[in-house]
Enzyme design. Structure first.
Site, PDB file in Angstrom:
ATOM      1  N   HIS A  15       1.425   6.603  -7.697  1.00 15.39           N
ATOM      2  CA  HIS A  15       1.035   7.969  -8.048  1.00 15.39           C
ATOM      3  C   HIS A  15       0.270   7.976  -9.375  1.00 15.39           C
ATOM      4  O   HIS A  15      -0.757   8.649  -9.510  1.00 15.39           O
ATOM      5  CB  HIS A  15       2.268   8.866  -8.201  1.00 15.39           C
ATOM      6  CG  HIS A  15       3.032   9.092  -6.947  1.00 15.39           C
ATOM      7  ND1 HIS A  15       4.384   8.831  -6.848  1.00 15.39           N
ATOM      8  CD2 HIS A  15       2.654   9.572  -5.740  1.00 15.39           C
ATOM      9  CE1 HIS A  15       4.796   9.143  -5.644  1.00 15.39           C
ATOM     10  NE2 HIS A  15       3.775   9.582  -4.943  1.00 15.39           N
TER      11      HIS A  15
ATOM     12  N   LYS B 221      12.531  19.775   3.151  1.00 16.85           N
ATOM     13  CA  LYS B 221      12.978  18.427   2.805  1.00 16.85           C
ATOM     14  C   LYS B 221      14.153  18.500   1.848  1.00 16.85           C
ATOM     15  O   LYS B 221      14.355  19.489   1.158  1.00 16.85           O
ATOM     16  CB  LYS B 221      11.844  17.641   2.134  1.00 16.85           C
ATOM     17  CG  LYS B 221      10.734  17.232   3.066  1.00 16.85           C
ATOM     18  CD  LYS B 221       9.759  16.343   2.330  1.00 16.85           C
ATOM     19  CE  LYS B 221       8.686  15.810   3.260  1.00 16.85           C
ATOM     20  NZ  LYS B 221       7.754  14.936   2.540  1.00 16.85           N
TER      21      LYS B 221
ATOM     22  N   ARG C 280      -3.055   4.884   0.953  1.00 19.89           N
ATOM     23  CA  ARG C 280      -2.573   3.515   0.810  1.00 19.89           C
ATOM     24  C   ARG C 280      -3.030   2.647   1.966  1.00 19.89           C
ATOM     25  O   ARG C 280      -3.329   1.482   1.793  1.00 19.89           O
ATOM     26  CB  ARG C 280      -1.038   3.489   0.759  1.00 19.89           C
ATOM     27  CG  ARG C 280      -0.444   4.119  -0.457  1.00 19.89           C
ATOM     28  CD  ARG C 280       1.029   4.249  -0.319  1.00 19.89           C
ATOM     29  NE  ARG C 280       1.308   5.137   0.818  1.00 19.89           N
ATOM     30  CZ  ARG C 280       2.490   5.606   1.145  1.00 19.89           C
ATOM     31  NH1 ARG C 280       3.540   5.257   0.463  1.00 19.89           N
ATOM     32  NH2 ARG C 280       2.634   6.423   2.150  1.00 19.89           N
TER      33      ARG C 280
ATOM     34  N   SER D 177       7.685   6.314  -2.598  1.00 16.81           N
ATOM     35  CA  SER D 177       8.897   6.826  -3.247  1.00 16.81           C
ATOM     36  C   SER D 177      10.133   6.501  -2.413  1.00 16.81           C
ATOM     37  O   SER D 177      11.198   6.185  -2.952  1.00 16.81           O
ATOM     38  CB  SER D 177       8.794   8.339  -3.444  1.00 16.81           C
ATOM     39  OG  SER D 177       7.770   8.646  -4.347  1.00 16.81           O
TER      40      SER D 177
END
Length: 163
Positions: free
Chosen positions: A17, A41, A90, A128
């Protein structure tokens, strides 16, 4: 003045990040890091904790502002008068999802562009979720997150183990 938004959960913020944040600072006059408060979430850290960690690890970047938000990203972008949304990629699997989101956001707010930045190859595997999993088993996460985040994450994991 180019105002951009880099949105995310940042649960927790990783070096991946930070790579995107630091590179985005070179492009934008102002970078708003939007910390998503997503009720769907169950994040490990509260939105306030995530904002605090991000403020700590970006304090050396004068054109970065950390702000929580909920609701639609395009609405947040309009409220903050942002010109552009920054998204990090990514791998090819990220691209599929991010392309869908960019196209949807364009339909909702054609005046707001989306720009994709590929993550430094050094962080292309990093997430994460992976960091939280390693920390949950007592693994060393120093190569994945800044020291301030490592301390907070390790403390959070100790608390969870006691419960």
């Amino acid at each position: 003045m180019l105002r951009t938004i880099y949105p995310g959960s940042f649960d927790p913020v990783t070096y991946g990040h930070l790579d995107i944040i630091e590179r985005s600072c070179k492009i934008a006059d102002e970078l708003i890091v939007g910390v998503l408060n997503n009720n769907a979430k169950m994040p490990l850290f509260s939105v306030e904790e995530r904002v605090k960690m991000l403020n700590e690890v970006t304090c050396h970047l004068p054109n970065v502002v950390i702000e929580p938000f909920d609701g639609l990203l395009v609405d947040f972008a309009r409220q903050r008068k942002a010109d552009c949304i920054i998204r990090g990629l990514r791998a090819i699997t990220d691209f599929e999802y991010e392309l869908q989101m960019a196209q949807t956001n364009h339909k909702l707010g054609a005046e707001i562009e989306t720009v994709f930045l590929t993550t430094n190859i050094e962080y292309s595997y990093l997430s994460s979720t992976t960091v939280k999993e390693i920390a949950a088993f007592g693994g060393d996460i120093t190569q994945f997150v800044p020291e301030a985040v490592r301390r907070e994450l390790n403390e959070k994991m100790k608390t969870k183990r006691r419960v």
